[in-house]
Design a protein around this motif. Structure first.
Motif: not given
Length: 419
Positions: A341-344, A368-372, A384-389, A402-407
């Motif tokens: 699934k993609a969380y956009l 990002l918070d809601t998607a995570l 695997v929960v992957l942040l790869a925007p 900053a985005r990666g730090d938040a993740f």
């Protein structure tokens, strides 16, 4: 700081007062140059006491910071006046190479992977005990690097912006990893972008080229037609711990070949590369919760880079979106089958949802918070929960870091709750 004695008494302008411009101004001032500075930001001009833009006529050199567009998407007024005065803007990298003629220079560029390869080469040189410095587009600005003695090695990550401004002496070793659509507004299209990347090979540098894409293949073939020796980057490099995926095998191969071009034995180089765990925000393992792994690839700011990430895992809960550089996700299509699934998120969530229709389940979640939270809730062991925007960060964050730090912080919060 790099000494620049050749500029004592010279008239030099510095356009741009960010990281590279500040370092250039400091080195030139220390050398005794007559310095003029300017920036499009009023606060930086006030900080440096610059009341009005300088005139390029009469300058001996104009150092142009790569972060400031000079030709595209429209010519900068100062660049127009410089052209009329026949003063060519140059990058700080050129001044570094001129100033250190007894050193060797490794240049690394590419749309994706250049920071990893630059850092990996630097890591190996450190393990080997060889005098070196790493910088350029990664880490310290060129003229803020330490001055090395004869035989010292500078390993420089080079952006297309820097290469567009390069003049002067060559690199000893030049690495081009790949070329895909990126920063096209700054270059006026793919042909100009590729041409600027290819400038790394001017003046007979040892050429190392990844030939997995048509743009790089064309450049490699053109170099061979000129009688240049070209070493291709293969797919059979070592799999280093903490660096999953075929693209990282290519990155490791590129580093090995570059080290060999410096005269380092391949066995010694491979041993020296061990222990390199990758860079933050680039396929960075963040943690594991109940059999679900969480990976931060926030630096995947274009579809080609995100495709490398998706290809590295079998079943992915994919967090994607942001400020899109393109709505075309064709580079990702071969890997849609791996997306559970993609969380956009972000400004691109609507266009990305349309591109994913009929290919993968997706949901527009905004931030990002809601998607995570949603990906964590729905993930199953082995996922695997992957942040790869596949998009830039600037719609919601000041940087991909900053985005990666938040993740990362979000995942750590979930780990604390799970524990």
């Amino acid at each position: 700081m790099i000494p620049l004695p050749a500029y004592r008494g010279a008239e030099v302008g510095v356009m741009g007062l960010g990281r590279s411009g500040r370092a250039a101004a400091a080195s030139l001032a220390a050398a005794g140059a007559h310095l003029s500075v300017w920036d499009d930001r009023e606060d930086l001009c006030r900080e440096f006491g610059a009341a009005e833009p300088f005139e390029p006529s009469g300058l001996d050199r104009l150092v142009w910071s790569p972060g400031i567009p000079h030709l595209h998407p429209r010519p900068h007024p100062l660049a127009v006046r410089a052209e009329a005065a026949r003063v060519r803007p140059v990058a700080d990298i050129s001044l570094l190479i001129e100033a250190m003629p007894d050193c060797r220079f490794v240049g690394v560029t590419g749309t994706n992977g250049k920071s990893t390869v630059t850092a990996l080469i630097g890591h190996a040189l450190a393990r080997l005990g060889l005098p070196h410095a790493v910088g350029g587009n990664l880490g310290p600005a060129a003229l803020g690097l330490p001055a090395l003695g004869p035989g010292g090695i500078y390993v420089l990550e080079l952006s297309s912006y820097q290469l567009a401004l390069m003049t002067g002496p060559p690199f000893d070793v030049a690495v081009l990893l790949n070329i895909g659509p990126d920063h096209l507004d700054r270059h006026g299209g793919m042909h100009r972008y590729a041409a600027d990347k290819a400038r790394i090979f001017e003046n007979r540098a040892a050429a190392i080229v990844g030939e997995a894409d048509p743009w790089c293949r064309r450049i490699a073939n053109r170099l061979r037609a000129q009688g240049r020796a070209v070493t291709a980057i293969g797919d059979d490099g070592p799999a280093l711990p903490g660096m999953p995926g075929l693209h990282n095998r290519r990155n490791a191969t590129a580093a090995l070949v570059a080290l060999a071009a410096l005269g380092i034995d391949s066995g010694d180089a491979l041993e020296a590369m061990s222990g390199f765990g990758g860079l933050p925000h680039r396929m960075e393992p963040v943690g594991e919760i109940c059999g679900v792994r969480y990976v931060n690839d926030s630096k995947a700011t274009n579809p080609e880079s995100a495709a490398f990430a998706l290809a590295s895992f079998e079943r992915v809960r994919w967090i994607a979106g942001g400020q899109a550089k393109t709505d075309d996700l064709e580079a990702l299509r071969p890997w849609f089958g791996r997306v559970a699934k993609a969380y956009l998120i972000g400004a691109a969530q609507g266009p990305f949802a349309r591109a994913l229709a009929d290919h993968a389940a997706c949901e527009c979640l905004g931030d990002l918070d809601t998607a995570l939270a949603a990906a964590h809730r729905e993930a199953e062991p082995g996922d695997v929960v992957l942040l790869a925007p596949a998009a830039a960060s600037f719609d919601q964050w000041e940087s991909f870091e900053a985005r990666g730090d938040a993740f990362r912080e979000g995942v750590r919060g979930l780990m604390g709750t799970a524990g």
